[in-house]
Scaffold this active site. Structure first.
Site, PDB file in Angstrom:
ATOM      1  N   ASP A   1       0.792  -1.227   0.000  1.00 36.04           N
ATOM      2  CA  ASP A   1       0.000   0.000   0.000  1.00 36.04           C
ATOM      3  C   ASP A   1       0.824   1.277   0.000  1.00 36.04           C
ATOM      4  OD1 ASP A   1       0.727  -0.710   2.768  1.00 36.04           O
ATOM      5  OD2 ASP A   1      -0.460   1.036   3.323  1.00 36.04           O
TER       6      ASP A   1
ATOM      7  N   ASP B   1       5.429   0.255   3.516  1.00 36.18           N
ATOM      8  CA  ASP B   1       5.662  -1.021   4.213  1.00 36.18           C
ATOM      9  C   ASP B   1       5.432  -2.184   3.253  1.00 36.18           C
ATOM     10  OD1 ASP B   1       2.917  -1.250   3.936  1.00 36.18           O
ATOM     11  OD2 ASP B   1       2.510  -0.571   5.974  1.00 36.18           O
TER      12      ASP B   1
ATOM     13  N   TYR C   1      -6.229   0.689   8.366  1.00 36.42           N
ATOM     14  CA  TYR C   1      -7.317   0.908   7.403  1.00 36.42           C
ATOM     15  C   TYR C   1      -8.646   0.429   7.986  1.00 36.42           C
ATOM     16  CZ  TYR C   1      -3.526   2.012   4.255  1.00 36.42           C
ATOM     17  OH  TYR C   1      -2.413   2.592   3.688  1.00 36.42           O
TER      18      TYR C   1
ATOM     19  N   GLU D   1       5.665   9.764   3.462  1.00 36.66           N
ATOM     20  CA  GLU D   1       5.321   8.428   2.958  1.00 36.66           C
ATOM     21  C   GLU D   1       4.439   8.532   1.710  1.00 36.66           C
ATOM     22  OE1 GLU D   1       3.497   5.809   5.864  1.00 36.66           O
ATOM     23  OE2 GLU D   1       3.928   4.043   4.633  1.00 36.66           O
TER      24      GLU D   1
END
Ligand SMILES: *[C@@H]1O[C@H](CO)[C@@H](O)[C@H](O)[C@H]1NC(C)=O
Length: 495
Positions: free
Chosen positions: A82, A85, A234, A474
């Site tokens: 995603d 990571d 999420y 990120e």
């Protein structure tokens, strides 16, 4: 030498003239947007899990996750990580896919040389989602890897040795949110492949219908049974109603099957059709559904859908300064600001909605109504352009928030693979804890994650190019996915 000097002087004068000319209209040329478009799609190659193909262009990556699912006797190889990571999270992966597909559906005609790359980016995900949806009847696999364990390490995906646990939703432990989003993704992708690969398209649509049926029949949020591994990452904060309506809307768009029209008409009101909501993200699909369904009203003047046009107007009006219902927050430099973490996801998704709605309006000569004022498609386009240009470097910091684009862009991206030496440079294993020296180092990332759009600046336009500041540094697949469509649009604009 003399002629080189002359040429360079001539080039400077030419540039000066062009730059002055372009100052009046745009910070970027159509070529700049094309360049950014190409990069925005290339980024997805850096997020690939599974066995990389021979035509992989981001060459610092290697194969990873080749036995995902095997301990559960299912094949869950492939798909996307995603963000920074090495977890494969189903909800954001499906949402990413829906928006990438939507980008291609609305603006694929402007993608030119990039259309095949864009389709490949969609397919990398749908190949995985098909496996996740069809491996075991009555089950949808929704995640690979325990994020708590994954986050304890700073490891390249090619080396990871953290548990690759598999999580699923089922009739007993339903997940209408993740399942209906998966249905939306498969249905939207079926439109992308309709002409170029009709058997694949038919399979996507057929699977979308089955997954939607499962989502609708067995209702519940996946956060209830999987909270320990999907929250807070999420978590389905907005519940699953928004995804049910979004999923049905996409299947309707893809199939034109009247059952889904009937479903939308009879369930819309209980599934959020009357809510006003101003944030479109992997969690909350309501504004996107309004815009998607407004097309039916604008095209066919179907009274039942007027509601969605009105709420699309409300969403749009919330973004346009000066209207009576304006209520967004902008930074002093003009960036839409929603949250301190990964703010640019809201900016790129709002940009795609602005441009898509502008397209629907202008095809039909419509306008958005904000109180007593009428807002034209041109206004929506110019608002989206401000946001896109800000991201690309037209901002107070004179910084591009797309990695590898422009002169100044983030160097310390919070991304395991990008920040660690490539497996080709450093074939020896780097274990769980070996990576932290790279996370904490002040050096730039050794592998450029070309095209990644990072979380972005704060509410005062400040950006810390710091690898530990994941809120700002990120990248994420769902930041890029809607940006692909917006960049395609501007790459085709003249002047
Ligand atoms: C329309 O969708 C319904 C519900 O999924 C399905 O039962 C029906 O076969 C579909 N009709 C066509 C013509 O595909």
């Amino acid at each position: 030498m003399a002629s080189a000097v002359t040429f360079s002087l001539g080039a400077k004068i030419l540039c000066l003239t062009l730059c002055l000319l372009s100052l009046c209209c745009s910070a970027f040329t159509p070529q700049d947007y094309s360049n950014a478009l190409e990069k925005s799609i290339l980024f997805f190659e850096g997020q690939r899990s599974g066995k990389l193909p021979n035509n992989q262009r981001l060459s610092w990556r290697g194969n990873s996750g080749l036995s995902d699912g095997s301990s559960y006797h299912v094949d869950l190889v492939g798909g996307y990580y995603d963000a920074g990571d090495n977890v494969k999270f189903g909800l954001p992966m499906a949402f990413t896919t829906t928006l990438l597909a939507w980008s291609v559906i609305e603006f694929g005609d402007s993608m030119h040389s990039q259309i095949d790359n864009a389709k490949a980016a969609v397919r990398w995900s749908t190949d995985y989602l098909l496996k996740a949806a069809t491996a075991t009847p009555g089950t949808l696999y929704v995640q690979v890897a325990d994020p708590n364990m994954d986050h304890r390490c700073w490891e390249r995906p090619e080396d990871m040795d953290t548990p690759r646990n598999v999580y699923k939703v089922s009739t007993q432990n339903p997940g209408s949110d993740v399942a209906a989003e998966t249905a939306a993704a498969l249905a939207a992708a079926s439109i992308v492949f309709k002409d170029s690969d009709s058997p694949y398209s038919a399979k996507l649509l057929h699977t979308a219908m089955k997954v939607f049926d499962f989502a609708d029949k067995y209702r519940g949020s996946y956060s209830d049974s999987l909270g320990s591994v999907v929250c807070p990452f999420y978590c389905s904060y907005s519940g699953y109603h928004d995804e049910l309506l979004w999923g049905a809307s996409w299947i309707h768009r893809a199939s034109q099957n009247s059952s889904y029209l009937a479903y939308i008409k009879s369930n819309g009101h209980t599934l959020g059709a009357d809510d006003d909501d101003y944030s479109f993200s992997w969690d909350d699909k309501r504004p996107g559904t309004k815009v998607l369904l407004s097309k039916s009203f604008l095209e066919k003047n179907d009274e039942e859908f007027q509601l969605y046009k009105s709420h699309s107007d409300n969403y749009i009006c919330s973004l346009i300064p000066g209207t009576s219902t304006f209520q967004a927050q902008y930074t002093p430099g003009g960036l839409l600001y929603k949250a301190s973490e990964s703010n640019l996801q809201y900016v790129t998704s709002a940009s795609l909605l602005l441009l898509t709605y502008a397209k629907y309006l202008s095809l039909n000569g419509g306008v958005a109504t904000c109180g007593s004022s009428k807002i034209t498609a041109e206004t929506l386009i110019s608002e989206a352009k401000k946001q896109v240009d800000y991201i690309l470097g037209d901002n107070p910091a004179k910084m591009s928030y797309m990695v590898g684009f422009g002169y100044k862009f983030p160097q310390h991206v919070h991304h395991r693979g990008s920040s660690l030496p490539s497996v080709h440079q450093h074939p020896g294993r780097l274990g769980c804890n070996d990576g932290f020296q790279y996370l904490n180092s002040g050096s730039p990332n050794p592998n450029v994650l070309v095209g990644a759009v990072v979380g972005g600046p704060d509410s005062k336009d400040n950006f810390a190019d710091d690898r530990n500041n994941y809120q700002q540094s990120e990248p994420a697949t769902y930041i890029n996915a809607p940006f692909v469509g917006a960049l395609a649009f501007f790459s085709a604009q003249k002047g």
